[in-house]
Design a protein around this motif. Structure first.
Motif, PDB file in Angstrom:
ATOM      1  N   ARG A 116      74.004  71.801 177.668  1.00 34.12           N
ATOM      2  CA  ARG A 116      73.462  72.582 176.560  1.00 34.12           C
ATOM      3  C   ARG A 116      74.476  73.620 176.077  1.00 34.12           C
ATOM      4  O   ARG A 116      75.275  74.146 176.849  1.00 34.12           O
ATOM      5  CB  ARG A 116      72.171  73.284 176.984  1.00 34.12           C
ATOM      6  N   LEU A 152      74.469  77.217 174.088  1.00 33.20           N
ATOM      7  CA  LEU A 152      73.577  78.308 173.707  1.00 33.20           C
ATOM      8  C   LEU A 152      74.364  79.509 173.201  1.00 33.20           C
ATOM      9  O   LEU A 152      75.535  79.689 173.550  1.00 33.20           O
ATOM     10  CB  LEU A 152      72.726  78.747 174.911  1.00 33.20           C
ATOM     11  N   GLU A 185      69.936  83.830 172.234  1.00 35.07           N
ATOM     12  CA  GLU A 185      68.818  83.030 172.729  1.00 35.07           C
ATOM     13  C   GLU A 185      68.218  83.592 174.008  1.00 35.07           C
ATOM     14  O   GLU A 185      67.151  83.153 174.429  1.00 35.07           O
ATOM     15  CB  GLU A 185      69.261  81.574 172.910  1.00 35.07           C
ATOM     16  N   LYS A 213      66.783  83.998 179.625  1.00 32.53           N
ATOM     17  CA  LYS A 213      65.846  83.006 180.142  1.00 32.53           C
ATOM     18  C   LYS A 213      66.305  81.592 179.822  1.00 32.53           C
ATOM     19  O   LYS A 213      66.192  80.685 180.662  1.00 32.53           O
ATOM     20  CB  LYS A 213      64.450  83.257 179.571  1.00 32.53           C
ATOM     21  N   LYS A 214      66.830  81.376 178.613  1.00 28.84           N
ATOM     22  CA  LYS A 214      67.314  80.052 178.225  1.00 28.84           C
ATOM     23  C   LYS A 214      68.508  79.625 179.072  1.00 28.84           C
ATOM     24  O   LYS A 214      68.644  78.445 179.439  1.00 28.84           O
ATOM     25  CB  LYS A 214      67.694  80.044 176.745  1.00 28.84           C
ATOM     26  N   PHE A 215      69.397  80.579 179.385  1.00 27.13           N
ATOM     27  CA  PHE A 215      70.556  80.272 180.225  1.00 27.13           C
ATOM     28  C   PHE A 215      70.117  79.916 181.646  1.00 27.13           C
ATOM     29  O   PHE A 215      70.654  78.988 182.254  1.00 27.13           O
ATOM     30  CB  PHE A 215      71.533  81.447 180.226  1.00 27.13           C
ATOM     31  N   GLU A 255      67.201  78.633 182.502  1.00 28.00           N
ATOM     32  CA  GLU A 255      66.564  77.314 182.431  1.00 28.00           C
ATOM     33  C   GLU A 255      67.607  76.206 182.401  1.00 28.00           C
ATOM     34  O   GLU A 255      67.472  75.173 183.075  1.00 28.00           O
ATOM     35  CB  GLU A 255      65.671  77.233 181.192  1.00 28.00           C
ATOM     36  N   ALA A 256      68.670  76.404 181.615  1.00 24.37           N
ATOM     37  CA  ALA A 256      69.717  75.385 181.503  1.00 24.37           C
ATOM     38  C   ALA A 256      70.449  75.199 182.823  1.00 24.37           C
ATOM     39  O   ALA A 256      70.727  74.066 183.242  1.00 24.37           O
ATOM     40  CB  ALA A 256      70.700  75.763 180.398  1.00 24.37           C
TER      41      ALA A 256
END
Length: 301
Positions: A8, A10, A14, A17-19, A21-22
């Motif tokens: 991913r 990013l 973003e 939390k997105k980092f 999750e990835a």
């Protein structure tokens, strides 16, 4: 051992939390706006003289390094930009806290005591790879810490003991040997991995542009690619430079012995977060002290 087929990409906006999750799902993630080209050029200017000193000598032959790659160790001291702009980056440090900080509650008599051990810098090093360098075998970097892995279908907290940050000094593409990674392999066990008859099953290229960076759990299978095609006409001076920083938990041995690598008078000038990550703060409750005190008092005055 099926693996996702992409890494991913990013942006900072973003959110962490997105980092997280990835990283938990894939084992690595690219941040597209880690820094700017001017800051990377500044780091290159600081590190290039150390690389030039090695032009006439053989590169390092240690572990996955096959003898062509030139390295710059003690990077925290030799590049203030790498130290304060890359390694001390707030997002990277927050990810280190999430994945590597250890919190435990123990009992002293009838009283509960909760302590937190914060991450340490394990190593900071520059790699300068010339054209013609062959691909590394796919490997896990946490082998140095004798890590053992149980196969899992989902990520669990404190599964990893190391988190890496790769910042390219130039564009890295498949043609010049961009790092190959196997997304999802951080959840594999310790059985012999099967990358298929041609060694490419599940493998993707983590191509990066200047200003981007790659966060990676060190249980992820990866390896430098073959530098098969020079990207310029100046083959004599062309190379692929990457700045690599790895953090470990506060209770594991650092790969680079920071107390011998970085003179205390230099460390006094570093930012507080870098001082602490070099080990100049005790890991609670009682690990890494001097005269029964957390060692940061030695940096005063």
């Amino acid at each position: 051992m099926a693996a996702p087929k992409h890494i991913r990409r990013l942006r900072r906006s973003e959110g962490i939390k997105k980092f997280i999750e990835a990283l938990e799902h894939d084992g690595g993630v690219i941040i597209t706006d880690f820094t700017d080209v001017g800051t990377v050029d500044q780091a290159n200017a600081e590190v290039r003289p150390w690389i030039e000193k090695q032009k006439s000598s053989q590169g390092a032959k240690v572990g996955a390094l096959g003898g062509k790659t030139r390295t710059v160790t003690r990077l925290i001291m030799r590049s203030p930009t790498v130290r304060e702009k890359f390694y001390a980056d707030s997002l990277y440090q927050a990810l280190c806290e999430h994945f590597l900080a250890l919190e435990t509650t123990t009992w002293y008599g009838d009283k509960a005591q909760t302590n937190i051990s914060h991450p340490l810098l394990s190593i900071a090093i520059a790699f300068d790879i010339p054209p013609g360098t062959q691909a590394q075998g796919l490997h896990r970097d946490d082998k140095n810490h004798h890590a053992r892995h149980a196969e899992a279908t989902h990520y669990s907290r404190n599964r990893d003991m190391l988190l890496g940050l790769f910042v390219p000094g130039c564009d890295t593409r498949r043609e010049n040997g961009a790092t190959r990674v196997v997304p999802g392999s951080h959840l594999w066990g310790d059985e012999k991995p099967d990358f298929g008859p041609d060694g490419t099953r599940g493998v993707v290229d983590a191509e990066l542009k200047k200003g981007e960076a790659f966060f990676m759990l060190r249980s992820l299978y990866h390896g430098g690619g073959t530098y098969e095609t020079p990207l310029s006409d100046d083959i004599e001076n062309e190379s692929r430079t990457v700045y690599a920083m790895f953090s470990c938990t506060g209770v594991h041995r650092q790969e680079e012995i920071s107390f011998l690598s970085y003179p205390v008078e230099d460390v006094k000038m570093y930012s507080k977060i870098v001082q602490e990550r070099l080990g100049w703060k005790q890991s609670e409750p009682n690990l890494g002290w001097v005269d029964l005190k957390s060692p940061e008092f030695l940096l005063q005055g």
